[in-house]
Design a protein around this motif. Sequence first.
Motif, PDB file in Angstrom:
ATOM      1  N   GLN A 374      -9.335   3.662   4.919  1.00 32.71           N
ATOM      2  CA  GLN A 374      -8.599   4.714   5.618  1.00 32.71           C
ATOM      3  C   GLN A 374      -8.718   4.543   7.130  1.00 32.71           C
ATOM      4  O   GLN A 374      -7.747   4.725   7.870  1.00 32.71           O
ATOM      5  CB  GLN A 374      -9.140   6.088   5.203  1.00 32.71           C
ATOM      6  CG  GLN A 374      -8.391   7.266   5.821  1.00 32.71           C
ATOM      7  CD  GLN A 374      -8.899   8.603   5.313  1.00 32.71           C
ATOM      8  OE1 GLN A 374      -9.826   8.653   4.523  1.00 32.71           O
ATOM      9  NE2 GLN A 374      -8.299   9.678   5.743  1.00 32.71           N
ATOM     10  N   ASN A 611     -10.639   7.051  -6.849  1.00 34.83           N
ATOM     11  CA  ASN A 611      -9.374   6.986  -6.118  1.00 34.83           C
ATOM     12  C   ASN A 611      -8.233   6.425  -6.968  1.00 34.83           C
ATOM     13  O   ASN A 611      -7.148   6.184  -6.463  1.00 34.83           O
ATOM     14  CB  ASN A 611      -9.571   6.085  -4.888  1.00 34.83           C
ATOM     15  CG  ASN A 611      -8.420   6.124  -3.923  1.00 34.83           C
ATOM     16  OD1 ASN A 611      -7.973   7.185  -3.523  1.00 34.83           O
ATOM     17  ND2 ASN A 611      -7.931   4.957  -3.538  1.00 34.83           N
ATOM     18  N   GLU A 614      -4.472   7.736  -6.812  1.00 30.41           N
ATOM     19  CA  GLU A 614      -3.768   7.389  -5.573  1.00 30.41           C
ATOM     20  C   GLU A 614      -3.491   5.890  -5.506  1.00 30.41           C
ATOM     21  O   GLU A 614      -2.401   5.461  -5.106  1.00 30.41           O
ATOM     22  CB  GLU A 614      -4.600   7.815  -4.358  1.00 30.41           C
ATOM     23  CG  GLU A 614      -4.726   9.313  -4.175  1.00 30.41           C
ATOM     24  CD  GLU A 614      -5.474   9.672  -2.902  1.00 30.41           C
ATOM     25  OE1 GLU A 614      -5.725   8.751  -2.082  1.00 30.41           O
ATOM     26  OE2 GLU A 614      -5.816  10.854  -2.714  1.00 30.41           O
ATOM     27  N   ARG A 615      -4.498   5.088  -5.884  1.00 32.88           N
ATOM     28  CA  ARG A 615      -4.350   3.630  -5.783  1.00 32.88           C
ATOM     29  C   ARG A 615      -3.220   3.128  -6.678  1.00 32.88           C
ATOM     30  O   ARG A 615      -2.395   2.299  -6.263  1.00 32.88           O
ATOM     31  CB  ARG A 615      -5.669   2.969  -6.166  1.00 32.88           C
ATOM     32  CG  ARG A 615      -5.645   1.436  -6.197  1.00 32.88           C
ATOM     33  CD  ARG A 615      -5.593   0.817  -4.806  1.00 32.88           C
ATOM     34  NE  ARG A 615      -5.699  -0.622  -4.896  1.00 32.88           N
ATOM     35  CZ  ARG A 615      -6.840  -1.315  -4.869  1.00 32.88           C
ATOM     36  NH1 ARG A 615      -8.003  -0.678  -4.752  1.00 32.88           N
ATOM     37  NH2 ARG A 615      -6.846  -2.623  -4.950  1.00 32.88           N
ATOM     38  N   GLN A 618       0.201   3.905  -5.245  1.00 29.54           N
ATOM     39  CA  GLN A 618       0.518   3.000  -4.127  1.00 29.54           C
ATOM     40  C   GLN A 618       0.895   1.607  -4.634  1.00 29.54           C
ATOM     41  O   GLN A 618       1.820   0.979  -4.110  1.00 29.54           O
ATOM     42  CB  GLN A 618      -0.678   2.894  -3.187  1.00 29.54           C
ATOM     43  CG  GLN A 618      -0.986   4.160  -2.406  1.00 29.54           C
ATOM     44  CD  GLN A 618      -2.242   4.003  -1.572  1.00 29.54           C
ATOM     45  OE1 GLN A 618      -2.195   3.619  -0.411  1.00 29.54           O
ATOM     46  NE2 GLN A 618      -3.387   4.301  -2.166  1.00 29.54           N
ATOM     47  N   ILE A 714      -0.262  14.365  -3.324  1.00 33.07           N
ATOM     48  CA  ILE A 714      -0.659  12.960  -3.165  1.00 33.07           C
ATOM     49  C   ILE A 714       0.456  12.165  -2.494  1.00 33.07           C
ATOM     50  O   ILE A 714       0.203  11.343  -1.598  1.00 33.07           O
ATOM     51  CB  ILE A 714      -1.003  12.361  -4.546  1.00 33.07           C
ATOM     52  CG1 ILE A 714      -2.247  13.042  -5.114  1.00 33.07           C
ATOM     53  CG2 ILE A 714      -1.233  10.860  -4.436  1.00 33.07           C
ATOM     54  CD1 ILE A 714      -2.598  12.616  -6.516  1.00 33.07           C
ATOM     55  N   LYS A 717       0.586  12.994   1.164  1.00 33.33           N
ATOM     56  CA  LYS A 717      -0.584  12.432   1.838  1.00 33.33           C
ATOM     57  C   LYS A 717      -0.439  10.926   2.053  1.00 33.33           C
ATOM     58  O   LYS A 717      -0.758  10.404   3.130  1.00 33.33           O
ATOM     59  CB  LYS A 717      -1.826  12.742   1.006  1.00 33.33           C
ATOM     60  CG  LYS A 717      -3.107  12.084   1.504  1.00 33.33           C
ATOM     61  CD  LYS A 717      -4.241  12.362   0.524  1.00 33.33           C
ATOM     62  CE  LYS A 717      -5.506  11.611   0.907  1.00 33.33           C
ATOM     63  NZ  LYS A 717      -6.598  11.842  -0.080  1.00 33.33           N
ATOM     64  N   LEU A 718       0.056  10.217   1.054  1.00 35.19           N
ATOM     65  CA  LEU A 718       0.108   8.757   1.116  1.00 35.19           C
ATOM     66  C   LEU A 718       1.306   8.225   1.878  1.00 35.19           C
ATOM     67  O   LEU A 718       1.207   7.238   2.609  1.00 35.19           O
ATOM     68  CB  LEU A 718       0.107   8.175  -0.298  1.00 35.19           C
ATOM     69  CG  LEU A 718      -1.148   8.399  -1.144  1.00 35.19           C
ATOM     70  CD1 LEU A 718      -0.937   7.867  -2.547  1.00 35.19           C
ATOM     71  CD2 LEU A 718      -2.362   7.744  -0.504  1.00 35.19           C
ATOM     72  N   PHE A 719       2.471   8.889   1.701  1.00 34.98           N
ATOM     73  CA  PHE A 719       3.714   8.323   2.228  1.00 34.98           C
ATOM     74  C   PHE A 719       4.384   9.208   3.275  1.00 34.98           C
ATOM     75  O   PHE A 719       5.415   8.835   3.825  1.00 34.98           O
ATOM     76  CB  PHE A 719       4.690   8.052   1.077  1.00 34.98           C
ATOM     77  CG  PHE A 719       4.087   7.253  -0.044  1.00 34.98           C
ATOM     78  CD1 PHE A 719       3.646   5.955   0.167  1.00 34.98           C
ATOM     79  CD2 PHE A 719       3.921   7.801  -1.301  1.00 34.98           C
ATOM     80  CE1 PHE A 719       3.076   5.214  -0.859  1.00 34.98           C
ATOM     81  CE2 PHE A 719       3.347   7.076  -2.339  1.00 34.98           C
ATOM     82  CZ  PHE A 719       2.917   5.777  -2.115  1.00 34.98           C
ATOM     83  N   ILE A 750      -1.984  -0.245   1.804  1.00 34.56           N
ATOM     84  CA  ILE A 750      -2.528   0.495   0.672  1.00 34.56           C
ATOM     85  C   ILE A 750      -3.964   0.901   0.980  1.00 34.56           C
ATOM     86  O   ILE A 750      -4.789   0.055   1.342  1.00 34.56           O
ATOM     87  CB  ILE A 750      -2.495  -0.362  -0.616  1.00 34.56           C
ATOM     88  CG1 ILE A 750      -1.047  -0.686  -0.988  1.00 34.56           C
ATOM     89  CG2 ILE A 750      -3.192   0.354  -1.760  1.00 34.56           C
ATOM     90  CD1 ILE A 750      -0.918  -1.655  -2.152  1.00 34.56           C
ATOM     91  N   LYS A 751      -4.244   2.202   0.866  1.00 38.50           N
ATOM     92  CA  LYS A 751      -5.625   2.670   1.028  1.00 38.50           C
ATOM     93  C   LYS A 751      -6.387   2.293  -0.231  1.00 38.50           C
ATOM     94  O   LYS A 751      -6.128   2.816  -1.313  1.00 38.50           O
ATOM     95  CB  LYS A 751      -5.669   4.176   1.256  1.00 38.50           C
ATOM     96  CG  LYS A 751      -7.058   4.696   1.586  1.00 38.50           C
ATOM     97  CD  LYS A 751      -7.053   6.187   1.877  1.00 38.50           C
ATOM     98  CE  LYS A 751      -6.864   6.974   0.603  1.00 38.50           C
ATOM     99  NZ  LYS A 751      -7.006   8.419   0.808  1.00 38.50           N
TER     100      LYS A 751
END
Length: 772
Positions: A374, A611, A614-615, A618, A714, A717-719, A750-751
């Motif tokens: 992050q 995670n 989320e992973r 992504q 999510i 948060k990610l995109f 990608i986190k």
Amino acid sequence: MRINAQGGELVLRNEHGDTIIVPRERRKEAMKALLKDDHRAIDSLALQLPKAESYAAGGTVLDGQDPLEGMMGPETTITAKRPEKSIGNFFQRWGHEHSENPTFGKDSFLGAIGSGIMSLAQLPQAAATYMLDPKGNVLPSKALQGTQIQKDIEMSAAQGNIGAKILKRPIVQDMLLDPLLLTSEIAKGVSKGSELINGLKKSELINDLGNKYLPNAYKLNPYAFRTSPENFYRQIDNVTYNEGLESGLIRGKQDINMTKGEGTININKAFGDDAYYNKGSLYYKNNSDLPYLFEAKLGEDKFIPKVNGRTRKYTTENTSVRVSKEPLPINDPNITTYKKDWLKGYKEVPKPKSTLSPISKSWQIQDLPGLHLQSTMSNGPISKIIEPKTGLINTEQALAIIAKESGGNDKVALIKQGLGENIPKKMDFNDFRKTVQDQLIPLERQFAIHSSDYGIERLGYSPKLQGSVFNRFQTFMNTPVSDLGKSRVLENQTLILGNKGKFGRGSSAHSNPEETLGHAHFLRDAETPDVLTVTQIQSDAFQGTHRIIPKTQQEALEKVNKLKEESVEIKSMFGDGKESSNAVLANYEKHLQLDEASAKNFTQKQLLDKNHQERYLQELVDYAGKRGDVNKVRVPTSETAAKIQGYSKQVQTGDNTPGFAQLQEDLSIAVRTSNEQEVNRLMKLHDEMLNTPYKSYSSEHQTILKKYKDNPKIIKKLFGEEPKVVTDSKGNTWYEFDIPKKFKEGKGEIKALSTLGATLGVKQIIDNNKQQ
């Protein structure tokens, strides 16, 4: 008689010609009396000194009119002839003339003073000069000889300072320091002297001397800096100010504490985002370590009240302390920068020339698609500490920022493995990001079709005829005639994620490979061919009955050792290389490789566990973006997910209805307070709820469906995009969002790992592996 006053002594003379030499140790006492115009105290002091016709070491009283011939050291000579022109009275008069006569002629000496040119030396020395011998026996220029002020002036002049070269001339000093007792010789040069004085504006010498010797002079200036009750003020030190010039942002104070010990960095603050302000006034009244001040003429919407981590009860009403929601741009037109000033308190400084962007045109962050922490993402916290011209970062500070993440010490230990034994103090941010990326384990992608169509018939789709000819024929024959006319599926696959060599064992559920850590079913249909519709994201390896990850790294190592011991026993029993034992040993070897890889990279695997939702999303978006034929992604809502899984709501009694427990509590209060009307109303609701069956999913199913319910948060948060809920032609609801441009260009970041902590440190794992 010749009288010599030595360094630190004070010579006072009254109008009768009596002179006293005050010893150095009583100098402050005499000066305080002078400032208060307390001549009784001066007389009392004089009576305590021995009367002598020559100098005495402990102080001396001298009668007569003998002129003062010499001065030695930083002593001061003052005659007490006109007490109404004392130092305090001088300040008042100067302030009055400055305010009442702001437009003195440019050739006027008082005009030069009124324009703010009055030097620091002018104030105390001119005050003293008011009380000098009116015969002019001691001129101000002579009084300055040997003093520290004169030494500073001469040093600056020797260094080429033009202002100092002017100020060191005795005639200029006499004009500056004796404006009311000008001799005829000095008066001739007033006009020319004014031009010289105006030239001092170009020099910082006066301000330097003022800040050094008269830091509180601004308190007597009616035009000094004043705070506004509606503005916000932040005082900072030199280091934080210089960082702001480089980054273009007003950030929190740098305060890193590096603790000894490998893999351990404790950080208090490293130019954090928590920049504190005080509304309406300065938080620190007089702190010389905070020379710079920011005044923000902004609204309350840019700040939040200081929050107490325990009570969180601070509001705008009960505290004046604020924290900016995000670092404010230093070049914002509504923000003024000031620096401490002896004459004004705070003096405005020009806007810095740095741009709002922390990155200059001479250096740019390189696109580095793939895995990141992050903190190392292109817009992450470490990007805020880049030196704009060089692209360099302080390596210790960068590691400290990473250490702030939960599980940060484990992540720092991983990165130090990549940096090697000799960690550079500074390094290019792009190189640092590559080093971090090299330590992160990627997920390898495989594709399958054997279970891709799971549950899609419940959404109104007919399964796609795919696989071998026999499988396609079998699917066709098993599909009801009524379903053959449903929406046509163009593509239906399963994305399988894992890394056999690095993460080792996964879950082989649903006929997936043994290294499978997660999978996702997706399709494209003829109705929306540019949309990748995800029907399921699942991780058997990290959840439910198929969960495979051990609780600790020690447990993982014990499993490896047990397999090794068993393989040795098999060899001893059946012999190595025999056909009877080869198959068994090969199977042990396969499992041993999987479990060794799992134990070796236990921490990263555990962080991925925290995670994985989320992973995996992504990874899906990254795959979709690189395809080139899709523009949007859809993921199911919890209602659609329930259809796919075949979940049905269970009928429960009314007392399971949400809100029933609260209703009972309200009813109890109404009974205790004898509120008959409220009791009747609540009892009616109570009976209705109790007699109405309540339908809901089982607790196990609700746990699974909750993950789909969390998808909007999510995705945002990610995109950075709020997904919209869409309903397809078959009545199914989906969360839909556009594939970000960077992912479509193949530059998506990608986190990789969770920000939640692992239970065992990397350093300990590395040490354990070495021991094994």
